[in-house]
Structure formats: structure tokens, C-alpha cells
Design a protein around this motif. Structure first.
Motif, mmCIF file in Angstrom:
data_model
loop_
_atom_site.group_PDB
_atom_site.id
_atom_site.type_symbol
_atom_site.label_atom_id
_atom_site.label_comp_id
_atom_site.label_asym_id
_atom_site.label_seq_id
_atom_site.Cartn_x
_atom_site.Cartn_y
_atom_site.Cartn_z
ATOM 1 N N ARG A 60 0.923 -1.183 0.066
ATOM 2 C CA ARG A 60 0.016 -0.130 -0.018
ATOM 3 C C ARG A 60 1.012 1.350 0.151
ATOM 4 O O ARG A 60 0.645 2.193 -0.724
ATOM 5 C CB ARG A 60 -0.929 -0.150 1.174
ATOM 6 C CG ARG A 60 -1.802 1.219 1.208
ATOM 7 C CD ARG A 60 -2.806 1.119 2.324
ATOM 8 N NE ARG A 60 -3.538 2.394 2.213
ATOM 9 C CZ ARG A 60 -4.891 2.498 2.963
ATOM 10 N NH1 ARG A 60 -5.324 1.352 3.371
ATOM 11 N NH2 ARG A 60 -5.387 3.768 2.826
ATOM 12 N N ALA A 72 -9.320 2.958 -1.108
ATOM 13 C CA ALA A 72 -10.203 2.152 -0.956
ATOM 14 C C ALA A 72 -11.119 1.769 -2.093
ATOM 15 O O ALA A 72 -11.681 0.606 -2.179
ATOM 16 C CB ALA A 72 -11.395 2.467 0.185
ATOM 17 N N GLU A 73 -11.092 2.276 -2.907
ATOM 18 C CA GLU A 73 -11.697 2.203 -4.358
ATOM 19 C C GLU A 73 -10.792 1.632 -5.418
ATOM 20 O O GLU A 73 -11.573 1.384 -6.611
ATOM 21 C CB GLU A 73 -12.382 3.831 -4.979
ATOM 22 C CG GLU A 73 -13.243 4.443 -4.108
ATOM 23 C CD GLU A 73 -13.785 5.768 -4.312
ATOM 24 O OE1 GLU A 73 -13.545 5.972 -5.705
ATOM 25 O OE2 GLU A 73 -14.588 6.574 -3.529
ATOM 26 N N HIS A 90 -4.859 -8.792 0.581
ATOM 27 C CA HIS A 90 -5.496 -8.428 1.999
ATOM 28 C C HIS A 90 -5.600 -6.630 2.239
ATOM 29 O O HIS A 90 -6.350 -6.227 2.949
ATOM 30 C CB HIS A 90 -4.926 -9.235 3.097
ATOM 31 C CG HIS A 90 -3.499 -8.777 3.377
ATOM 32 N ND1 HIS A 90 -2.726 -9.326 2.732
ATOM 33 C CD2 HIS A 90 -3.185 -7.956 4.298
ATOM 34 C CE1 HIS A 90 -1.530 -8.685 3.599
ATOM 35 N NE2 HIS A 90 -1.783 -8.178 4.370
ATOM 36 N N GLU A 91 -4.885 -6.238 1.687
ATOM 37 C CA GLU A 91 -4.678 -4.556 1.846
ATOM 38 C C GLU A 91 -5.601 -3.686 1.191
ATOM 39 O O GLU A 91 -5.929 -2.815 1.220
ATOM 40 C CB GLU A 91 -3.315 -4.135 1.542
ATOM 41 C CG GLU A 91 -2.057 -4.960 2.210
ATOM 42 C CD GLU A 91 -0.872 -4.350 1.620
ATOM 43 O OE1 GLU A 91 -0.483 -3.004 1.745
ATOM 44 O OE2 GLU A 91 0.211 -5.187 1.592
ATOM 45 N N ASP A 93 -9.619 -3.153 -0.520
ATOM 46 C CA ASP A 93 -11.072 -3.277 -0.241
ATOM 47 C C ASP A 93 -11.758 -3.925 -1.361
ATOM 48 O O ASP A 93 -12.796 -4.902 -1.055
ATOM 49 C CB ASP A 93 -11.570 -2.082 0.161
ATOM 50 C CG ASP A 93 -11.092 -1.241 1.459
ATOM 51 O OD1 ASP A 93 -10.934 -2.153 2.595
ATOM 52 O OD2 ASP A 93 -10.341 -0.256 1.461
ATOM 53 N N ARG A 95 -11.660 -6.628 -4.026
ATOM 54 C CA ARG A 95 -10.808 -7.784 -4.482
ATOM 55 C C ARG A 95 -11.270 -8.953 -5.407
ATOM 56 O O ARG A 95 -12.510 -9.381 -4.944
ATOM 57 C CB ARG A 95 -10.232 -8.612 -3.148
ATOM 58 C CG ARG A 95 -9.546 -7.928 -2.213
ATOM 59 C CD ARG A 95 -9.267 -8.645 -1.000
ATOM 60 N NE ARG A 95 -10.324 -8.937 -0.187
ATOM 61 C CZ ARG A 95 -10.925 -8.225 0.905
ATOM 62 N NH1 ARG A 95 -10.445 -7.260 1.098
ATOM 63 N NH2 ARG A 95 -11.806 -8.965 1.608
ATOM 64 N N THR A 161 -14.375 -10.186 -3.026
ATOM 65 C CA THR A 161 -15.544 -9.359 -2.870
ATOM 66 C C THR A 161 -16.450 -9.366 -4.047
ATOM 67 O O THR A 161 -17.446 -8.681 -4.187
ATOM 68 C CB THR A 161 -15.148 -7.790 -2.574
ATOM 69 O OG1 THR A 161 -14.119 -7.344 -3.576
ATOM 70 C CG2 THR A 161 -14.332 -7.649 -1.178
#
Length: 264
Positions: A60, A72-73, A90-91, A93, A95, A161
Motif C-alpha cells: 500500500r 479504498a476504491e 488483503h490490503e 478493499d 478484491r 469481494t
């Protein structure tokens, strides 16, 4: 293992400009076998991260300066779930991965170490037979920071996600990438093709180096079908999961090379 003999890296990821909208991140201190090309692609509405490396250090802090949009987007796409492609997933949001490999991304069960003696000897033999140089005691030639203990390394993984299947589109606003299911190297490998430019992000389906096609979860039969699919594309440039990018002529040469090996 004498960790005092390992230097401390000045920086863990290198960042190279590919074009006006794309940067490539690389972990130069990781053994070439697991030194994956990671691509950050900027779009008008959203940005995309293609694969996330080994997860030895957080990615990140290296990605955030590449965009003015909220972190986050960012749409994080995993071309497949081998160790060198999901280390930092995992970093993020958002995925995305192919459904066949969603469970593996959520709970990695494959190779999960940077210590040679902890790797299955059959895998080591497979890598060396493919043409990769022998592995040293560690899969890294420097430590990311003072006091780093390679024994603490572990893939974190993260649940998807969203899922990407053949024919789906990753829409960045002014850029649309069509998802291609390209199994062979792994059951749920995917590539991203931008038809209007001919740009192909191929993951490990094809790159200009020793391809791995005879290990766990791999299939030469499926790889042949994948190669035929890739050869039929009107590509301008291929950004593979490893090694330098190349054009249509080299893509065709690589395909024909492996067809000869496989007796196609």
C-alpha cells in the motif's frame, strides 16, 4: 542461515513507468522465480491493481502515491493465486478473482514460505527443470528491514469481494478490460484484454521466460487451448506476469515454441 550476511534493502518495490496510465511494480530482491510484474492502471473513474506480489512488506505505501483517488476504491485483480501474486491482496478493499480460485485466495494452501528448505523438493526440481536458476537458502537476497525474520513470513490471503469469469468486464471509466479465462498454469488463471488498444495483461498464462505447466493444478491440455486463444487475439503488447513485455510476433513465437514441446 546467517541473516547477518544479508544486506538491508534501500526500498522493497521498484516502480517503472510503462505508459502515461500504467506503472509496473517489482520486488527486485526476490528470486527471479517469484519476482512477479505487478501493474497499476489508472482510469478516469477508478484505478486497478493487477496482482500484489509476495506480501513480504506492505504494498500500500508504494501504491498510494500513484493515484489521487481513494485507496479504498482501487480495484485489485488477482490473475491467479500463487504466492507471488496475492501477497498484498488483503490490503485492498475491492478484491476480484476467478471463482475457481476464490477459496485459495481466501485461505492460501499452496507454497507459503521464502525458505528453500521448507519448499517441497518436487517443486524445486520442477522450477529448475523449467530453466530457473537454483534457489539459495532464501527466496530473497536482501532483508526488507533490520531484524526481519524470514521464519515469520506467511501469506495472509483475503476473501474475494467479487468474481471475474470469461467475458466479464473490468470498467475503469475510459478503459474497459475484457476478462479471459486462461487455465493451464493454474485452474482459474485470468488475463485482461483491452480491445481498443490491444493491450493484454496476461498474468502467468504467457510471459517471455520459462513457463511452468507441469505442477500442482496445472494442465497441458488446458494450456494448449489457452495458447490458441491468446494467439488469436489482435494484441499490440503483452504485459506478462514475469519478464519483459513483448508484441504480437513474440507472442506467436512463444506459443509455437511450447506447441513443439507439447507435440501439438
Amino acid at each position: 542461515m546467517d541473516l547477518q550476511s544479508y544486506p538491508i534493502a534501500d526500498t522493497w518495490f521498484s516502480i517503472t513507468k510503462v505508459d502515461d496510465t500504467t506503472d509496473m511494480l517489482l520486488e527486485p530482491h526476490v528470486h527471479v522465480l517469484e519476482q512477479a510484474n505487478l501493474f497499476f492502471v489508472r482510469g478516469s473513474d477508478r484505478d486497478m491493481m493487477i496482482d500484489t506480489g509476495m506480501g513480504i512488506v506492505p504494498i500500500r505505501p508504494y501504491v498510494e502515491p500513484l493515484t489521487e483517488k481513494p485507496f479504498a476504491e482501487i480495484v485489485c485483480v488477482s490473475t491467479h493465486t500463487h504466492i507471488d501474486h496475492i501477497g498484498g491482496v488483503h490490503e485492498f478493499d475491492v478484491r476480484l478473482v476467478h471463482p475457481i480460485e476464490a477459496d485459495e485466495m481466501a485461505a492460501p494452501s499452496g507454497m507459503n514460505t521464502i525458505i528453500r528448505d521448507e519448499i517441497d523438493p518436487k517443486l524445486i526440481a520442477l522450477f529448475e527443470e523449467a530453466g530457473y536458476p537454483p534457489l539459495d537458502a532464501l527466496l530473497i537476497d536482501a532483508l526488507p528491514y533490520a531484524g526481519y525474520d524470514p521464519k515469520t513470513y506467511s501469506l495472509t490471503g483475503a476473501p474475494a469481494t467479487g468474481l471475474l469469469e470469461e467475458g466479464d468486464t473490468v470498467d475503469l471509466g475510459d478503459r474497459q478490460f475484457t476478462v479471459l479465462h486462461v487455465p493451464g498454469h493454474s485452474p482459474g488463471s485470468i488475463a485482461l484484454f483491452e480491445e481498443k488498444t490491444g493491450i493484454l495483461f496476461a498474468g502467468d498464462a504467457i510471459y517471455d521466460g520459462p513457463l511452468i505447466y507441469d505442477g500442482p493444478g496445472m494442465s497441458v491440455e488446458e494450456y494448449v487451448a489457452t495458447m490458441k486463444k491468446l494467439k488469436a487475439l489482435d494484441v499490440s503488447i503483452v504485459h506478462g506476469g514475469h519478464d519483459p513485455s513483448f508484441g504480437k510476433k513474440r507472442l506467436d513465437e512463444i506459443v509455437e515454441h511450447y506447441f513443439r514441446i507439447w507435440g501439438v
